[in-house]
Scaffold this active site. Structure first.
Site, mmCIF file in Angstrom:
data_model
loop_
_atom_site.group_PDB
_atom_site.id
_atom_site.type_symbol
_atom_site.label_atom_id
_atom_site.label_comp_id
_atom_site.label_asym_id
_atom_site.label_seq_id
_atom_site.Cartn_x
_atom_site.Cartn_y
_atom_site.Cartn_z
ATOM 1 N N ASN A 19 53.443 7.936 -35.435
ATOM 2 C CA ASN A 19 52.428 7.196 -34.677
ATOM 3 C C ASN A 19 52.410 5.708 -35.011
ATOM 4 O O ASN A 19 51.578 4.971 -34.514
ATOM 5 C CB ASN A 19 51.035 7.815 -34.893
ATOM 6 C CG ASN A 19 50.616 7.809 -36.349
ATOM 7 O OD1 ASN A 19 51.413 7.488 -37.236
ATOM 8 N ND2 ASN A 19 49.379 8.180 -36.613
ATOM 9 N N ASN A 63 52.993 10.540 -29.511
ATOM 10 C CA ASN A 63 52.429 9.445 -30.310
ATOM 11 C C ASN A 63 53.418 8.330 -30.617
ATOM 12 O O ASN A 63 53.038 7.172 -30.739
ATOM 13 C CB ASN A 63 51.833 9.987 -31.612
ATOM 14 C CG ASN A 63 50.575 10.793 -31.354
ATOM 15 O OD1 ASN A 63 49.877 10.563 -30.376
ATOM 16 N ND2 ASN A 63 50.304 11.750 -32.208
ATOM 17 N N HIS A 99 59.964 17.541 -34.646
ATOM 18 C CA HIS A 99 59.507 16.197 -34.259
ATOM 19 C C HIS A 99 60.575 15.144 -34.568
ATOM 20 O O HIS A 99 60.492 14.020 -34.089
ATOM 21 C CB HIS A 99 58.210 15.873 -35.011
ATOM 22 C CG HIS A 99 57.188 15.134 -34.207
ATOM 23 N ND1 HIS A 99 57.246 15.004 -32.828
ATOM 24 C CD2 HIS A 99 56.051 14.474 -34.584
ATOM 25 C CE1 HIS A 99 56.198 14.306 -32.412
ATOM 26 N NE2 HIS A 99 55.467 13.964 -33.447
#
Length: 196
Positions: free
Chosen positions: A70, A116, A22
């Site tokens: 996020n 996100n 990520h």
């Protein structure tokens, strides 16, 4: 097309996440800082690590938000407000499930595709989607229920070196992208695929 004045690399903060898939966007910004001889330093007003570097004679801001993925929008909005940057002057680098490791693509505008970080940036910019993206392929686990564990997992050695090779290729095309020559930058980057 407007010139890019800031490159934002998305990821999650802290040592636990630093090597996870990520964080591929953050890896790109770290690589740009190294290549430009700059240092990303904590800056509270931008909720992240910031550097100002010269890329091919152009002044550019580098930002790695240190909020969770996020919540990336707050950092991006703060940078835009402080330096009076328009969404079209941003290049947001992020991990991309729908592309294999060793590939990367430029894209301008569009939705968040379930990412996100992008979702929060679009929200923070008042639903403005016209920023540029640099999508760094990390591959897909094959089952949507495994996505969270997959993106928060570490890539294997071969996979990581394929991702690193695509990041190197991104660096090689950045001067063209920065100058607004997107066709040339895309031509080169989109035909690249690292041996996996």
């Amino acid at each position: 097309m407007s010139q890019v004045k800031a490159i934002i690399g998305l990821g999650n903060p802290g040592a636990d996440y630093a090597a996870t898939r990520h964080n591929a966007g953050a890896w790109l910004v770290q690589a740009v800082a190294r290549a430009a001889g700059g240092e990303l330093r904590p800056d509270r007003k931008f909720l992240g690590l910031h550097a100002r570097v010269q890329l091919d004679g152009q002044d550019v801001h580098l930002l790695e938000p240190t909020t969770f993925m996020n919540r990336s929008g707050g950092a991006v909005a703060a940078l835009c407000q402080f330096f009076k940057l328009a969404p079209g002057e941003l290049l947001v680098a992020h991990d991309e499930l729908d592309m294999p490791p060793g590939t990367a693509r430029y894209k301008t505008g569009g939705g968040h595709g379930g990412h996100n970080g992008l979702r929060d940036i679009i929200r923070a910019l008042g639903n403005e989607r016209a920023f540029h993206r640099l999508r760094i392929g990390i591959g897909h686990p094959g089952d949507s229920r495994q996505v969270t564990n997959y993106v928060l997992g570490r890539p294997g050695k071969a996979e990581r070196s394929a991702i690193d090779a695509s990041i190197d290729e991104c660096l090689a095309t950045l001067p063209q992208a920065m100058a607004g020559d997107w066709a040339k930058a895309m031509n080169r980057l989109h035909s690249f695929s690292a041996p996996s």
